[in-house]
Design a protein around this motif. Structure first.
Motif, PDB file in Angstrom:
ATOM      1  N   HIS A 110      22.833  -1.587 -30.381  1.00 48.33           N
ATOM      2  CA  HIS A 110      21.504  -1.815 -31.140  1.00 48.33           C
ATOM      3  C   HIS A 110      20.776  -0.633 -31.627  1.00 48.33           C
ATOM      4  CE1 HIS A 110      21.031  -6.341 -30.018  1.00 48.33           C
ATOM      5  NE2 HIS A 110      22.368  -5.999 -29.658  1.00 48.33           N
ATOM      6  N   ARG A 111      21.542   0.594 -31.541  1.00 47.75           N
ATOM      7  CA  ARG A 111      20.864   1.788 -31.853  1.00 47.75           C
ATOM      8  C   ARG A 111      22.037   2.339 -32.986  1.00 47.75           C
ATOM      9  NH1 ARG A 111      20.133   1.564 -26.364  1.00 47.75           N
ATOM     10  NH2 ARG A 111      17.692   1.806 -25.684  1.00 47.75           N
ATOM     11  N   ALA A 122      32.315   8.432 -36.415  1.00 47.13           N
ATOM     12  CA  ALA A 122      31.875   7.462 -35.677  1.00 47.13           C
ATOM     13  C   ALA A 122      30.572   6.836 -36.411  1.00 47.13           C
ATOM     14  CB  ALA A 122      31.734   7.563 -34.249  1.00 47.13           C
ATOM     15  N   VAL A 123      30.505   5.365 -36.587  1.00 54.45           N
ATOM     16  CA  VAL A 123      29.233   4.958 -37.187  1.00 54.45           C
ATOM     17  C   VAL A 123      28.878   3.563 -36.473  1.00 54.45           C
ATOM     18  CG1 VAL A 123      28.250   3.867 -39.182  1.00 54.45           C
ATOM     19  CG2 VAL A 123      29.686   5.931 -39.440  1.00 54.45           C
ATOM     20  N   ASN A 124      27.447   3.549 -35.959  1.00 54.18           N
ATOM     21  CA  ASN A 124      26.932   2.203 -35.477  1.00 54.18           C
ATOM     22  C   ASN A 124      26.080   1.866 -36.314  1.00 54.18           C
ATOM     23  OD1 ASN A 124      25.553   0.303 -33.836  1.00 54.18           O
ATOM     24  ND2 ASN A 124      26.046   1.293 -32.022  1.00 54.18           N
ATOM     25  N   PRO A 125      25.821   0.639 -36.835  1.00 53.49           N
ATOM     26  CA  PRO A 125      24.976   0.395 -37.755  1.00 53.49           C
ATOM     27  C   PRO A 125      23.453  -0.080 -37.327  1.00 53.49           C
ATOM     28  CG  PRO A 125      26.235  -1.325 -37.847  1.00 53.49           C
ATOM     29  CD  PRO A 125      26.778  -0.207 -36.890  1.00 53.49           C
ATOM     30  N   GLY A 126      23.426  -0.118 -36.032  1.00 51.67           N
ATOM     31  CA  GLY A 126      22.309  -0.648 -35.258  1.00 51.67           C
ATOM     32  C   GLY A 126      22.417  -2.272 -35.295  1.00 51.67           C
ATOM     33  N   PRO A 131      16.594  -4.444 -33.165  1.00 49.99           N
ATOM     34  CA  PRO A 131      16.460  -2.961 -32.888  1.00 49.99           C
ATOM     35  C   PRO A 131      16.221  -2.542 -31.513  1.00 49.99           C
ATOM     36  CG  PRO A 131      15.038  -3.654 -34.556  1.00 49.99           C
ATOM     37  CD  PRO A 131      15.866  -4.874 -34.102  1.00 49.99           C
ATOM     38  N   ARG A 132      16.868  -1.622 -31.137  1.00 48.61           N
ATOM     39  CA  ARG A 132      16.580  -0.918 -29.684  1.00 48.61           C
ATOM     40  C   ARG A 132      16.040   0.714 -30.005  1.00 48.61           C
ATOM     41  NH1 ARG A 132      21.242  -3.567 -26.214  1.00 48.61           N
ATOM     42  NH2 ARG A 132      20.250  -5.446 -26.150  1.00 48.61           N
ATOM     43  N   GLN A 133      16.212   1.180 -31.150  1.00 56.69           N
ATOM     44  CA  GLN A 133      15.899   2.449 -31.295  1.00 56.69           C
ATOM     45  C   GLN A 133      14.318   2.680 -31.395  1.00 56.69           C
ATOM     46  OE1 GLN A 133      16.921   0.768 -33.708  1.00 56.69           O
ATOM     47  NE2 GLN A 133      16.058   1.084 -35.670  1.00 56.69           N
ATOM     48  N   GLU A 134      13.961   4.189 -31.431  1.00 63.25           N
ATOM     49  CA  GLU A 134      12.644   4.358 -31.693  1.00 63.25           C
ATOM     50  C   GLU A 134      11.953   3.798 -32.972  1.00 63.25           C
ATOM     51  OE1 GLU A 134       9.591   8.223 -31.770  1.00 63.25           O
ATOM     52  OE2 GLU A 134      11.647   8.377 -30.855  1.00 63.25           O
ATOM     53  N   GLY A 135      10.972   3.042 -32.882  1.00 63.97           N
ATOM     54  CA  GLY A 135      10.398   2.397 -34.100  1.00 63.97           C
ATOM     55  C   GLY A 135      10.870   0.873 -34.297  1.00 63.97           C
TER      56      GLY A 135
END
Length: 159
Positions: A110-111, A122-126, A131-135
């Protein structure tokens, strides 16, 4: 060519429908955890849609992973939980190199991540839903292949 890359929608699909309407992609790739929404996600798009099995896709017939030829690129799509992506992406990148692919697309954390090395992208769309990233803004990725067949990636956020 414009490819929409999403993951971890977890049956909360409103943001996915918004992003489809915003971009009108040529292809959609979902990196898992659709949780039974496969038909809704596929039928809403006016392009091919590829969805892989996530760790929360119980009782699903989705493929665990797929390999696609997109332009000149060999692209491996997997959810990532079987490659310890919560601990980092080194294992999945090594596996992708061993498989001889150019790009690996994955989810699970989720990041969002775009990690471009000499040997592998390597790509992770989140996640568009949790969502779990900052913001904690819902995120997705856009993969574009230009006229010279060069690939470009962008992480985008819904506000």
């Amino acid at each position: 060519m414009k490819i929409l890359i999403v993951s971890d929608t977890h049956k909360k699909n409103e943001n996915y429908f918004k992003v489809l309407e915003m971009h009108h992609p040529d292809m959609v790739i979902h990196c898992g955890d659709a949780e039974g929404s496969e038909y809704a996600l596929s039928s809403a798009a006016e392009c091919p849609v590829y969805i892989v099995l996530g760790n929360n896709d119980f009782f699903s017939n989705l493929p665990r992973e797929i390999t696609l030829d997109i332009g000149p690129y060999k692209v491996w799509v997997t959810h990532g939980h079987n490659y310890y992506v919560s601990m980092g992406n080194e294992t999945i990148k090594k596996e992708a190199i061993d498989r001889g692919v150019d790009i690996v697309l994955y989810g699970h954390t989720h990041r969002p991540v775009i990690d471009i090395d000499d040997d592998i992208i390597a790509v992770n769309p989140g996640s568009l839903s949790y969502p779990r990233q900052e913001g904690r803004l819902p995120s997705y990725a856009i993969m574009e292949i230009d006229r010279q067949e060069k690939v470009h990636f962008t992480i985008a956020y819904l506000r």
